[in-house]
Design an enzyme around this catalytic site. Structure first.
Site, short mmCIF file in Angstrom:
data_model
loop_
_atom_site.label_atom_id
_atom_site.label_comp_id
_atom_site.label_asym_id
_atom_site.label_seq_id
_atom_site.Cartn_x
_atom_site.Cartn_y
_atom_site.Cartn_z
N THR A 95 -10.15 0.45 -9.23
CA THR A 95 -9.12 -0.43 -8.70
C THR A 95 -9.10 -1.60 -9.68
O THR A 95 -9.92 -1.65 -10.59
CB THR A 95 -9.54 -0.84 -7.28
OG1 THR A 95 -9.64 0.35 -6.51
CG2 THR A 95 -8.64 -1.80 -6.61
N THR A 115 -4.25 -0.67 -7.15
CA THR A 115 -5.02 0.52 -7.49
C THR A 115 -4.19 1.79 -7.59
O THR A 115 -3.09 1.87 -7.04
CB THR A 115 -6.12 0.74 -6.42
OG1 THR A 115 -7.01 1.76 -6.86
CG2 THR A 115 -5.54 1.16 -5.08
N ASN A 127 -6.28 4.34 -6.91
CA ASN A 127 -7.44 4.89 -6.22
C ASN A 127 -8.47 5.37 -7.22
O ASN A 127 -9.23 4.57 -7.73
CB ASN A 127 -7.07 5.99 -5.22
CG ASN A 127 -8.22 6.26 -4.27
OD1 ASN A 127 -9.07 5.39 -4.09
ND2 ASN A 127 -8.28 7.43 -3.68
N SER A 132 -7.71 0.94 3.52
CA SER A 132 -8.20 0.48 2.22
C SER A 132 -9.42 -0.42 2.41
O SER A 132 -9.68 -0.92 3.51
CB SER A 132 -7.09 -0.32 1.54
OG SER A 132 -7.57 -0.96 0.39
N SER A 133 -10.15 -0.64 1.32
CA SER A 133 -11.23 -1.63 1.33
C SER A 133 -10.86 -2.85 0.48
O SER A 133 -11.69 -3.75 0.29
CB SER A 133 -12.52 -1.04 0.75
OG SER A 133 -12.95 0.04 1.52
N ASP A 160 -7.79 8.26 0.64
CA ASP A 160 -8.29 7.17 1.47
C ASP A 160 -8.04 7.41 2.96
O ASP A 160 -8.52 6.66 3.80
CB ASP A 160 -7.68 5.83 1.04
CG ASP A 160 -8.53 5.14 -0.04
OD1 ASP A 160 -9.67 5.57 -0.25
OD2 ASP A 160 -8.05 4.19 -0.66
N ARG A 204 0.84 -1.19 0.00
CA ARG A 204 0.00 0.00 0.00
C ARG A 204 0.89 1.25 0.00
O ARG A 204 1.96 1.27 0.62
CB ARG A 204 -0.84 -0.03 1.28
CG ARG A 204 -1.80 1.13 1.48
CD ARG A 204 -2.95 1.04 0.57
NE ARG A 204 -4.09 1.81 1.05
CZ ARG A 204 -5.11 2.13 0.26
NH1 ARG A 204 -5.15 1.75 -1.00
NH2 ARG A 204 -6.13 2.81 0.74
N GLY A 206 -13.68 -1.47 -6.84
CA GLY A 206 -14.98 -0.92 -6.46
C GLY A 206 -15.00 -0.08 -5.19
O GLY A 206 -16.06 0.13 -4.62
N GLY A 207 -13.85 0.39 -4.71
CA GLY A 207 -13.85 1.25 -3.53
C GLY A 207 -14.55 0.57 -2.37
O GLY A 207 -14.31 -0.60 -2.08
N1 GLY Z 1 -8.45 3.03 -3.04
C1 GLY Z 1 -9.50 2.15 -2.74
C2 GLY Z 1 -9.21 1.30 -1.56
O1 GLY Z 1 -8.06 1.06 -1.25
O2 GLY Z 1 -10.11 0.88 -0.90
#
Ligand code: GLY
Length: 563
Positions: free
Chosen positions: A372, A390, A392, A443-444, A414, A99, A464-465
């Site tokens: 992503t 990603t 983002n 993050s998700s 984020d 990340r 998909g965030g």
């Molecule tokens: N940038 C989207 C995530 O990391 O959730």
């Protein structure tokens, strides 16, 4: 009489044939040994070729990831970051966090004005939105630890693709044309993307090929300490950014223990913080486990209610508790314990929605995003990986370094710029996800591997965030609870609830009007407008006979390649 018998027999045979054809047509690609599923056929093909020439899933991860940076610059990247979960053929599991990090000069209130209000777009557009990229560090760490082939054999096909160019799909042409105004807003020089794109045009990436050639020659440090690092920092400074050579030199990816939990006879292995994916997925699945979803039926009123209520509670916890574990202490065991999750669902009733205001407060809007990208690989040895990476937002910060040939992320969004104020995914954060130098933003991303009765069963994930977690959830449930094939599970209509805003997002024209009315009668708000698609899931399922079935989401240009 005889004639009637033959007519009936013929009708029966035709019916059976049709049934068989339909069943088969709903399966994704089936292969005997190995498979790669990603957002672009070029990337899946490069990954599968690496496997064919004796590489393993980890080698193919590096090749597929870099090939996505060439063929899918919308989200594939050198200028972003990601997460990977693996399961080796001997059952050993692990995770890698590559990340992005906040730069050393980042400050808690860097996106606020003098009166403490969030400055629109400062964390999403242009140079101040960029987190220190982690992708090259992550891919090289994977190769060093698990790789089988020389890095040359992996990078050369990617460099060849960048030189030869990539054919533009209809979706890609639409996206490139749509975002050009934003590219012009933040870039000083003229970009190779400035033209009206049509399907079947070709884009060549000579600058990216040069960068990859330097990385091939000098290794990982070319990106973090070499000529590439110097060009990158100069470029970012010319555009007003704060990332320094020191930031790049200090960047390290981190091996992390994944979150593991059981659900019926499944064992789910998913990403740990700084991704919220694994903990949220565990919370939701453990909250819904006591309910008989298969009896309720796929996307039935009762199934949607149970899943929605579990999602609501998990996202409320996400907002408060989760952040970078190197900076905040996360009560992981408690958050995913049976006792805690049982108590969380104790006020749920099928008669009436639980308002999010009674779980916590807030009033915001969600904007859906698919920027992503995910890929899944299972190799001929039985190793499985699940990778989500990603920039983002779409094309990240929109800053494109022409000299190096890649976009830079806007991952700083984020973080929680200000407690209680939503980010671009409508997600609200708290102190746990506030900005600090060298901290990773929450993050998700939910790269996930599933075992069934101790054997490898599935590798799955999605862009998909905020909707990543709930899309992965529904795909696993579709296979496990509703007996779908991998392709059916990936293609099925999806819905999403994230606590705030207190609304069920549904893919438009996919859910029955009466069902929506029934939900509204019970106090749920349904929004079918803002999410044309929820997630673009890619997955691989191990069938009973050990062959592999790919599920490549019909919502994108995604493709499975196997042998
Ligand atoms: N940038 C989207 C995530 O990391 O959730």
């Amino acid at each position: 009489m005889k004639k009637i018998f033959y007519i009936l027999l013929l009708a029966f045979i035709c019916f059976s044939c049709k049934k068989n054809t339909e069943t088969i047509s709903k399966r994704g690609l089936v292969s005997n040994k190995a498979m790669v599923v990603s957002a672009r056929v070029e990337a899946s093909q490069i990954g599968a070729d690496i496997l064919k020439k004796g590489g393993n899933a980890f080698d193919a991860m590096v090749g597929t990831g870099l090939a996505l940076a060439v063929s899918y610059p919308f989200a594939g990247n050198l200028g972003g970051g990601g997460f990977m979960v693996y399961r080796q053929s001997n059952g050993t599991v692990g995770g890698l966090d590559y990340r992005e990090k906040a730069p050393l000069a980042a400050t808690k209130n860097m996106y606020l004005d003098e009166s403490g209000e969030v400055i629109p777009k400062k964390s999403t557009l242009g140079s101040l939105a960029i987190g220190v990229p982690g992708s090259i560090a992550g891919l090289f760490d994977v190769h060093e630890k698990f790789g089988n082939l020389p890095i040359k054999d992996i990078l050369e096909p990617v460099i060849a693709l960048a030189k030869k160019g990539v054919v533009v799909t209809k979706n890609q042409a639409k996206r490139l044309n749509h975002y050009q105004d934003q590219f012009r807003l933040v870039n000083n020089d003229s970009l190779l993307f400035y033209k009206v794109w049509k399907e079947n045009d070709t884009i060549k990436y000579p600058a990216l090929a040069n960068t990859l050639e330097r990385i091939l020659k000098n290794g990982r440090d070319e990106f973090y300490k070499g000529e590439t690092a110097k060009i990158l920092v100069k470029f970012i400074h010319e555009h007003g950014g704060i990332i320094t050579e020191d930031d790049l030199a200090k960047y390290q990816a981190k091996w992390r223990k994944p979150i593991t939990f059981s659900y019926d006879d499944l064992k789910v292995i998913s990403m740990s913080p700084p991704s919220s994916g694994g903990i949220c997925l565990a919370q939701i699945m453990k909250m819904i486990e006591p309910y008989n979803l298969s009896e309720y039926g796929h996307n039935s009123l009762k199934a949607i209610q149970v899943i929605t209520e579990a999602e609501r509670r998990a996202y409320a916890d996400r907002s408060y508790y989760l952040g970078d574990p190197d900076f905040v202490s996360i009560p992981t065991d408690q958050l995913i314990s049976d006792a805690y999750l049982k108590s969380r669902m104790s006020d749920f009733s099928f008669d009436k929605a639980t308002p999010s205001s009674s779980v916590s407060h807030g009033n915001i809007e969600v904007v859906e995003s698919n920027e992503t990208t995910h890929y899944s690989i299972i190799d001929q040895l039985g190793n499985a990986i699940s990778v989500t990476t990603t920039l983002n937002g779409a094309y990240g910060s929109k800053l494109y370094c022409s000299e190096l040939g890649f976009f830079l992320n806007n991952e700083m969004d984020d973080f929680s710029s200000k407690p209680g104020v939503p980010n671009m995914f409508g997600l609200i954060g708290a102190e746990a996800n506030s900005i600090a130098p060298e901290k990773r933003m929450l993050s998700s991303m939910t790269p996930t591997i599933v075992e069934k009765n101790g054997d490898l069963f599935m590798s799955v994930g999605t862009p998909g965030g905020s909707t990543i977690i709930t899309s992965v959830l529904q795909t696993i449930l579709n296979v496990h609870e509703f007996n779908m094939t991998m392709q059916e599970a990936v293609d099925a209509p999806r819905f999403h609830h994230q606590w705030l805003p207190d609304v069920i997002q549904m893919e438009p024209h996919s859910f029955d009007k009466n069902l929506i009315k029934e939900l509204e009668n019970r106090g749920y708000s349904v929004n079918e407008k803002d999410s044309p698609v929820i997630g673009k899931v890619d997955g691989i399922l191990v069938l009973n006979d050990k062959r592999l079935e790919g599920g490549a989401d019909h919502r994108g240009d995604d493709a499975a390649v196997g042998f």
